[in-house]
Design a protein around this motif. Structure first.
Motif, mmCIF file in Angstrom:
data_model
loop_
_atom_site.group_PDB
_atom_site.id
_atom_site.type_symbol
_atom_site.label_atom_id
_atom_site.label_comp_id
_atom_site.label_asym_id
_atom_site.label_seq_id
_atom_site.Cartn_x
_atom_site.Cartn_y
_atom_site.Cartn_z
ATOM 1 N N ARG A 246 0.819 -1.210 0.000
ATOM 2 C CA ARG A 246 0.000 0.000 0.000
ATOM 3 C C ARG A 246 0.857 1.265 0.000
ATOM 4 O O ARG A 246 0.477 2.277 -0.583
ATOM 5 N N ALA A 247 2.014 1.211 0.652
ATOM 6 C CA ALA A 247 2.902 2.375 0.670
ATOM 7 C C ALA A 247 3.415 2.672 -0.737
ATOM 8 O O ALA A 247 3.520 3.838 -1.148
ATOM 9 N N TYR A 248 3.748 1.624 -1.491
ATOM 10 C CA TYR A 248 4.134 1.835 -2.890
ATOM 11 C C TYR A 248 2.974 2.448 -3.677
ATOM 12 O O TYR A 248 3.171 3.334 -4.512
ATOM 13 N N SER A 249 1.780 1.960 -3.409
ATOM 14 C CA SER A 249 0.596 2.484 -4.093
ATOM 15 C C SER A 249 0.419 3.975 -3.830
ATOM 16 O O SER A 249 0.183 4.766 -4.751
ATOM 17 N N VAL A 250 0.541 4.355 -2.555
ATOM 18 C CA VAL A 250 0.378 5.771 -2.198
ATOM 19 C C VAL A 250 1.460 6.613 -2.860
ATOM 20 O O VAL A 250 1.176 7.669 -3.446
ATOM 21 N N ARG A 251 2.689 6.158 -2.794
ATOM 22 C CA ARG A 251 3.775 6.937 -3.389
ATOM 23 C C ARG A 251 3.581 7.076 -4.899
ATOM 24 O O ARG A 251 3.852 8.129 -5.486
ATOM 25 N N GLY A 252 3.078 6.019 -5.525
ATOM 26 C CA GLY A 252 2.793 6.099 -6.955
ATOM 27 C C GLY A 252 1.712 7.113 -7.259
ATOM 28 O O GLY A 252 1.818 7.899 -8.205
ATOM 29 N N ARG A 253 0.661 7.142 -6.437
ATOM 30 C CA ARG A 253 -0.432 8.102 -6.664
ATOM 31 C C ARG A 253 0.010 9.535 -6.384
ATOM 32 O O ARG A 253 -0.444 10.471 -7.046
ATOM 33 N N VAL A 254 0.893 9.696 -5.413
ATOM 34 C CA VAL A 254 1.448 11.030 -5.151
ATOM 35 C C VAL A 254 2.226 11.523 -6.369
ATOM 36 O O VAL A 254 2.069 12.664 -6.822
ATOM 37 N N ASN A 255 3.066 10.657 -6.920
ATOM 38 C CA ASN A 255 3.841 11.053 -8.106
ATOM 39 C C ASN A 255 2.940 11.324 -9.305
ATOM 40 O O ASN A 255 3.217 12.223 -10.105
ATOM 41 N N LEU A 256 1.858 10.553 -9.436
ATOM 42 C CA LEU A 256 0.900 10.810 -10.515
ATOM 43 C C LEU A 256 0.288 12.201 -10.352
ATOM 44 O O LEU A 256 0.172 12.951 -11.324
ATOM 45 N N ARG A 258 1.548 14.704 -9.046
ATOM 46 C CA ARG A 258 2.581 15.711 -9.330
ATOM 47 C C ARG A 258 3.019 15.699 -10.794
ATOM 48 O O ARG A 258 3.889 16.469 -11.191
ATOM 49 N N GLY A 259 2.446 14.791 -11.582
ATOM 50 C CA GLY A 259 2.792 14.724 -12.997
ATOM 51 C C GLY A 259 4.070 13.973 -13.284
ATOM 52 O O GLY A 259 4.586 14.019 -14.404
ATOM 53 N N GLN A 260 4.582 13.225 -12.300
ATOM 54 C CA GLN A 260 5.823 12.466 -12.475
ATOM 55 C C GLN A 260 5.448 11.026 -12.843
ATOM 56 O O GLN A 260 5.413 10.121 -12.002
ATOM 57 N N LEU A 261 5.167 10.840 -14.124
ATOM 58 C CA LEU A 261 4.547 9.592 -14.562
ATOM 59 C C LEU A 261 5.467 8.381 -14.485
ATOM 60 O O LEU A 261 5.007 7.282 -14.142
ATOM 61 N N ILE A 262 6.741 8.547 -14.800
ATOM 62 C CA ILE A 262 7.643 7.385 -14.827
ATOM 63 C C ILE A 262 7.847 6.801 -13.436
ATOM 64 O O ILE A 262 7.644 5.594 -13.228
ATOM 65 N N PRO A 263 8.253 7.618 -12.435
ATOM 66 C CA PRO A 263 8.365 7.021 -11.088
ATOM 67 C C PRO A 263 7.030 6.523 -10.560
ATOM 68 O O PRO A 263 6.966 5.521 -9.849
ATOM 69 N N ALA A 264 5.950 7.219 -10.906
ATOM 70 C CA ALA A 264 4.623 6.780 -10.472
ATOM 71 C C ALA A 264 4.324 5.396 -11.022
ATOM 72 O O ALA A 264 3.849 4.509 -10.299
ATOM 73 N N GLN A 265 4.608 5.187 -12.292
ATOM 74 C CA GLN A 265 4.315 3.892 -12.917
ATOM 75 C C GLN A 265 5.123 2.771 -12.264
ATOM 76 O O GLN A 265 4.620 1.667 -12.043
ATOM 77 N N GLY A 266 6.385 3.069 -11.922
ATOM 78 C CA GLY A 266 7.214 2.060 -11.277
ATOM 79 C C GLY A 266 6.662 1.634 -9.935
ATOM 80 O O GLY A 266 6.563 0.436 -9.627
ATOM 81 N N ASP A 267 6.278 2.623 -9.106
ATOM 82 C CA ASP A 267 5.734 2.298 -7.787
ATOM 83 C C ASP A 267 4.400 1.567 -7.887
ATOM 84 O O ASP A 267 4.131 0.626 -7.133
ATOM 85 N N LEU A 268 3.566 1.991 -8.815
ATOM 86 C CA LEU A 268 2.248 1.360 -8.952
ATOM 87 C C LEU A 268 2.376 -0.080 -9.447
ATOM 88 O O LEU A 268 1.644 -0.965 -9.001
ATOM 89 N N THR A 269 3.312 -0.300 -10.361
ATOM 90 C CA THR A 269 3.542 -1.668 -10.838
ATOM 91 C C THR A 269 4.016 -2.561 -9.697
ATOM 92 O O THR A 269 3.574 -3.712 -9.566
ATOM 93 N N THR A 270 4.895 -2.020 -8.849
ATOM 94 C CA THR A 270 5.360 -2.777 -7.680
ATOM 95 C C THR A 270 4.208 -3.067 -6.733
ATOM 96 O O THR A 270 4.066 -4.187 -6.221
ATOM 97 N N ALA A 271 3.376 -2.056 -6.494
ATOM 98 C CA ALA A 271 2.236 -2.233 -5.590
ATOM 99 C C ALA A 271 1.305 -3.326 -6.091
ATOM 100 O O ALA A 271 0.857 -4.191 -5.322
ATOM 101 N N ILE A 272 1.018 -3.316 -7.373
ATOM 102 C CA ILE A 272 0.088 -4.300 -7.947
ATOM 103 C C ILE A 272 0.706 -5.697 -7.935
ATOM 104 O O ILE A 272 0.003 -6.700 -7.721
ATOM 105 N N ALA A 273 2.022 -5.776 -8.145
ATOM 106 C CA ALA A 273 2.685 -7.084 -8.090
ATOM 107 C C ALA A 273 2.564 -7.695 -6.700
ATOM 108 O O ALA A 273 2.447 -8.918 -6.554
ATOM 109 N N ARG A 274 2.561 -6.844 -5.664
ATOM 110 C CA ARG A 274 2.451 -7.327 -4.292
ATOM 111 C C ARG A 274 1.002 -7.496 -3.849
ATOM 112 O O ARG A 274 0.717 -8.274 -2.952
ATOM 113 N N ASP A 275 0.115 -6.718 -4.444
ATOM 114 C CA ASP A 275 -1.301 -6.797 -4.079
ATOM 115 C C ASP A 275 -2.152 -6.503 -5.313
ATOM 116 O O ASP A 275 -2.449 -5.350 -5.617
#
Length: 547
Positions: A246-256, A258-275
């Motif tokens: 969930r922490a990866y998910s939140v960090r990904g949404r925060v980056n989204l 802020r318009g920081q799509l690449i780091p956001a996508q990385g964190d969200l992909t990690t979050a989904i892989a775990r949950d």
């Protein structure tokens, strides 16, 4: 509640507990058979190691005893606890399943409560809720079972049932950080943000290292758009538990955000892989894919979101928007109808439904949808445009059409299609000057190719006896709409208007007569009729002069 991958040792444990019969016979024979006294000493050594905090060593001792005494419920309970302590959730499940199958009374209740907790940590929420309920039936005071039940019900979307379960857990164990975190989760799902924040902060007060409570607080802060706080809470949660999905998910949404799509996508992909059940992460990933114009992947992600949570109105709307943009209006209809049902105040959803209905020739429903969209969002130019167009074409309601199109043109003064329909409505209302102004702006917009605008602008110019310009616009209209007879009619009259009385005279007039005849013939071929024009064409082709 940490959710961590089970160590490889868990597999060994499951095999040892549940599949001993599958081992090779030679290996079985090599195992030393311990006598009752030796097994008793082995269990006692396990107790000692457990007391010393040497949980992995204790687990090995308890496992040895249990392999030779499968019905030893007290040892199975201790094995489950040691597995929990080293986050061997599969091993804990196997141990507690033995207790649940063999024990009675309080021991069975404890085994079921432990089984529920292990199921929670392996994200088997239905099984966790079932086990927790059984534990509570046997022991209504089993606080861990209430906590697992509350947490599972939240994840299963049963918020109304989760809230009383979490409150009961706190009543039974007021100093349990996990219980307060579960209450926070239930309150957050119920959109009681202030109460949820208080519950998460209470959990952290009781246990500053409660990674789940930190992740829940980070999620709440993200929803409040307090991105700096959300980022800090998520980072701290990951320090405590690097597998905190969930922490990866939140960090990904925060980056989204802020318009920081690449780091956001990385964190969200990690979050989904775990949950893979994290709806917020799936939705954020879909939105990133849409922004990147990766529409095929976005459609897949939106559909995954909706399979997890069918109540997500915005996800239906965003999916519908993509499908409309791709021209797949048949597929767009269902998600847009569901978006409108779940978001009854969304003008955008109603407008897109209007587009779908109109393309499907369901014009009455299209008009209703456009009208509702304009009512819900008076600043939605597209809705006023659609309503005005259908009032003019379907209902022949010239005043109503003109009012809607005037509103659309005011809201979208540079939209060529809007200006065209507004100009046509003005021309129908015999407001020629205003029609000319609207259409002159329309035809100057970038990449304008609308034959209707060309043709009606030609009519305006013809009415003003500006025959030279009128003829040019009629020619464009005829080229753009070869089966429409009006441009040919207008062009023929415009070229006729350029011939002075007493002429045709000279090569230019001869060319005009030729064009008049060509356009007239095309008009006739397209079922157009005008006896007055026919009379003039007949006279000119016989060599007569304009009188």
């Amino acid at each position: 509640m940490k959710v961590c991958p089970a160590p490889i040792a868990a597999v060994t444990l499951v095999v040892s507990l549940l599949s001993v019969a599958a081992e090779p016979q030679e290996k079985k024979q090599e195992q030393k058979k311990l006598n009752p006294q030796e097994l008793k000493r082995m269990a006692a050594d396990g107790d000692r190691l457990m007391a010393e905090g040497k949980m992995a060593d204790a687990r090995r001792h308890f496992l040895t005893v249990l392999e030779q005494e499968p019905a030893n419920v007290p040892v199975a309970l201790k094995l489950g606890r040691t597995c929990e302590s080293i986050q061997d959730w599969d091993g804990a499940i196997a141990a507690y399943q033995k207790v649940a199958a063999s024990a009675q009374g309080p021991e069975r209740a404890e085994g079921l409560a432990g089984l529920a907790g292990a199921y929670v940590r392996t994200r088997q929420f239905k099984e966790a809720a079932d086990s927790a309920r059984k534990a509570i039936e046997l022991n209504p005071a089993a606080a861990p079972a209430h906590v697992s039940l509350a947490y599972s019900l939240v994840r299963l979307g049963s918020t109304e049932q989760a809230l009383p379960a979490a409150r009961k857990a706190i009543e039974l164990a007021p100093t349990s950080a996990v219980a307060h975190a579960a209450l926070g989760e239930a309150l957050l799902r119920d959109n009681k943000v202030a109460d949820a924040e208080a519950a998460f902060r209470k959990a952290l007060e009781l246990d500053p290292k409660a990674a789940d409570a930190l992740a829940g607080l980070a999620d709440l802060q993200c929803r409040k758009a307090d991105y700096s706080a959300a980022e800090a809470s998520a980072a701290k949660a990951l320090e405590l538990d690097p597998n905190q999905a969930r922490a990866y998910s939140v960090r990904g949404r925060v980056n989204l955000a802020r318009g920081q799509l690449i780091p956001a996508q990385g964190d969200l992909t990690t979050a989904i892989a775990r949950d893979s059940t994290d709806v917020e992460a799936q939705l954020a990933l879909a939105q990133i894919q849409r922004k990147q114009n990766n529409l095929t992947s976005a459609v897949t992600s939106y559909r995954r979101v909706l399979s997890l949570d069918p109540s997500r109105g915005p996800a239906y709307l965003e999916l519908g928007e993509i499908l409309v943009s791709q021209g797949d209006l048949t597929a767009a209809r269902d998600p847009l109808e569901k978006a409108a049902e779940r978001m009854p105040d969304s003008g955008r959803a109603q407008y897109l439904l209007g587009v779908v209905y109109e393309q499907g020739k369901d014009l009455e429903r299209a008009l209703q949808a456009y009208s509702r969209a304009a009512e819900l969002d008076p600043n939605l130019a597209e809705a006023h445009h659609g309503r005005g167009r259908l009032l003019r074409e379907l209902k022949k309601d010239a005043p109503g059409a003109l009012a809607s199109l005037e509103k659309a043109a005011a809201l979208s003064p540079d939209n060529g299609d809007v200006l065209t329909d507004f100009g046509v409505a003005l021309y129908d209302a015999k407001q020629v000057d205003k029609a000319g102004d609207a259409l002159s702006r329309a035809v100057k917009t970038a990449d304008y190719r609308n034959p209707l605008g060309f043709g009606v602008y030609g009519l305006v110019l013809k009415d003003k006896q500006n025959f030279t310009e009128a003829a040019g616009w009629f020619e464009k209209a005829a080229a753009g709409s070869p089966k429409w007879w009006i441009p040919h009619w207008g062009a023929a009259w415009s070229y006729f208007g350029l011939i002075k009385k007493g002429c045709p005279c000279g090569p230019e007039d001869e060319e005009r007569v030729k064009k008049i005849k060509e356009h007239f013939d095309q008009m006739i071929a397209l079922q157009g009729k005008d006896p007055a024009l026919e009379q003039r064409v007949d006279a000119l082709t016989k060599g007569q002069k304009v009188k």
